[in-house]
Design a protein around this motif. Structure first.
Motif, PDB file in Angstrom:
ATOM      1  N   LEU A  16       0.727  -1.332   0.039  1.00  0.00           N
ATOM      2  CA  LEU A  16       0.022  -0.086  -0.110  1.00  0.00           C
ATOM      3  C   LEU A  16       0.953   1.129   0.154  1.00  0.00           C
ATOM      4  O   LEU A  16       0.314   2.183  -0.624  1.00  0.00           O
ATOM      5  N   LEU A  17       2.001   1.228   0.747  1.00  0.00           N
ATOM      6  CA  LEU A  17       2.698   2.353   0.826  1.00  0.00           C
ATOM      7  C   LEU A  17       3.565   2.629  -0.169  1.00  0.00           C
ATOM      8  O   LEU A  17       3.743   3.796  -0.851  1.00  0.00           O
ATOM      9  N   PHE A  20       1.067   4.063  -2.797  1.00  0.00           N
ATOM     10  CA  PHE A  20       0.892   5.414  -2.534  1.00  0.00           C
ATOM     11  C   PHE A  20       2.076   6.395  -2.813  1.00  0.00           C
ATOM     12  O   PHE A  20       2.129   7.510  -3.234  1.00  0.00           O
ATOM     13  N   SER A  21       3.254   5.837  -2.879  1.00  0.00           N
ATOM     14  CA  SER A  21       4.473   6.688  -3.121  1.00  0.00           C
ATOM     15  C   SER A  21       4.580   6.874  -4.695  1.00  0.00           C
ATOM     16  O   SER A  21       5.156   7.912  -5.002  1.00  0.00           O
ATOM     17  N   PHE A  23       2.011   7.056  -6.574  1.00  0.00           N
ATOM     18  CA  PHE A  23       0.831   8.181  -6.787  1.00  0.00           C
ATOM     19  C   PHE A  23       1.639   9.464  -6.309  1.00  0.00           C
ATOM     20  O   PHE A  23       1.478  10.380  -7.383  1.00  0.00           O
ATOM     21  N   ILE A  24       2.153   9.835  -5.367  1.00  0.00           N
ATOM     22  CA  ILE A  24       2.554  11.108  -5.073  1.00  0.00           C
ATOM     23  C   ILE A  24       3.797  11.432  -5.779  1.00  0.00           C
ATOM     24  O   ILE A  24       3.835  12.559  -6.424  1.00  0.00           O
ATOM     25  N   GLY A  38       7.756  10.996  -2.495  1.00  0.00           N
ATOM     26  CA  GLY A  38       7.590   9.560  -2.868  1.00  0.00           C
ATOM     27  C   GLY A  38       8.708   8.778  -2.542  1.00  0.00           C
ATOM     28  O   GLY A  38       8.198   7.578  -2.423  1.00  0.00           O
TER      29      GLY A  38
END
Length: 136
Positions: A16-17, A20-21, A23-24, A38
């Motif tokens: 998940l992280l 998300f990284s 995505f950032i 990210g």
């Protein structure tokens, strides 16, 4: 601190992280975020995993020495900065493709530069963490 709850949570948090990284990273050339933030989030994902499961299991996930990411990222960032020189533009001038990609949006040299920074930050952070943990 190797409790069963922490181990289980880290197993789910890692992907998940990392997602998300990314995505950032992709959000960064339009809004706050980018390669540095990210890369830190991706590094934090691996650090959490190593705290919960041990450094050896985390090294098995990475599969290669993270120091390899530093020259790769620097090369990508330098290539993105030097690309405008081939069309007689100044160094680090933003170049953009004409059409946006469906999920990513407008792609240009800023995205490649941010990706290079992303790789360098992951490489530096994980190299430091792995080196410190080996000394303990």
């Amino acid at each position: 601190m190797k409790t069963i709850i922490f181990k289980t949570a880290s197993t789910y948090l890692l992907p998940l992280l990392l997602l998300f990284s990314v995505f950032i990273l992709l959000r960064g050339h339009y809004l706050p975020g980018g390669g540095f933030v990210g890369g830190l989030i991706a590094s934090i994902a691996f650090v959490i995993h190593s705290f919960a499961n041990g450094i050896e299991k985390t090294k098995n996930i990475v599969k290669f020495h993270p120091g390899f990411l530093m020259p790769l990222g620097l090369s990508l960032a330098l290539a993105a900065g030097a690309a405008p020189l081939f069309i007689s533009e100044p160094f680090m001038t933003g170049l953009w493709f004409d059409d946006p990609l469906p999920v990513i949006g407008m792609v240009g040299t800023a995205l490649f530069f941010d990706t290079g920074v992303f790789l360098v930050v992951i490489g530096v952070t994980l190299t430091i963490i792995f080196t410190i943990s080996e000394g303990l």
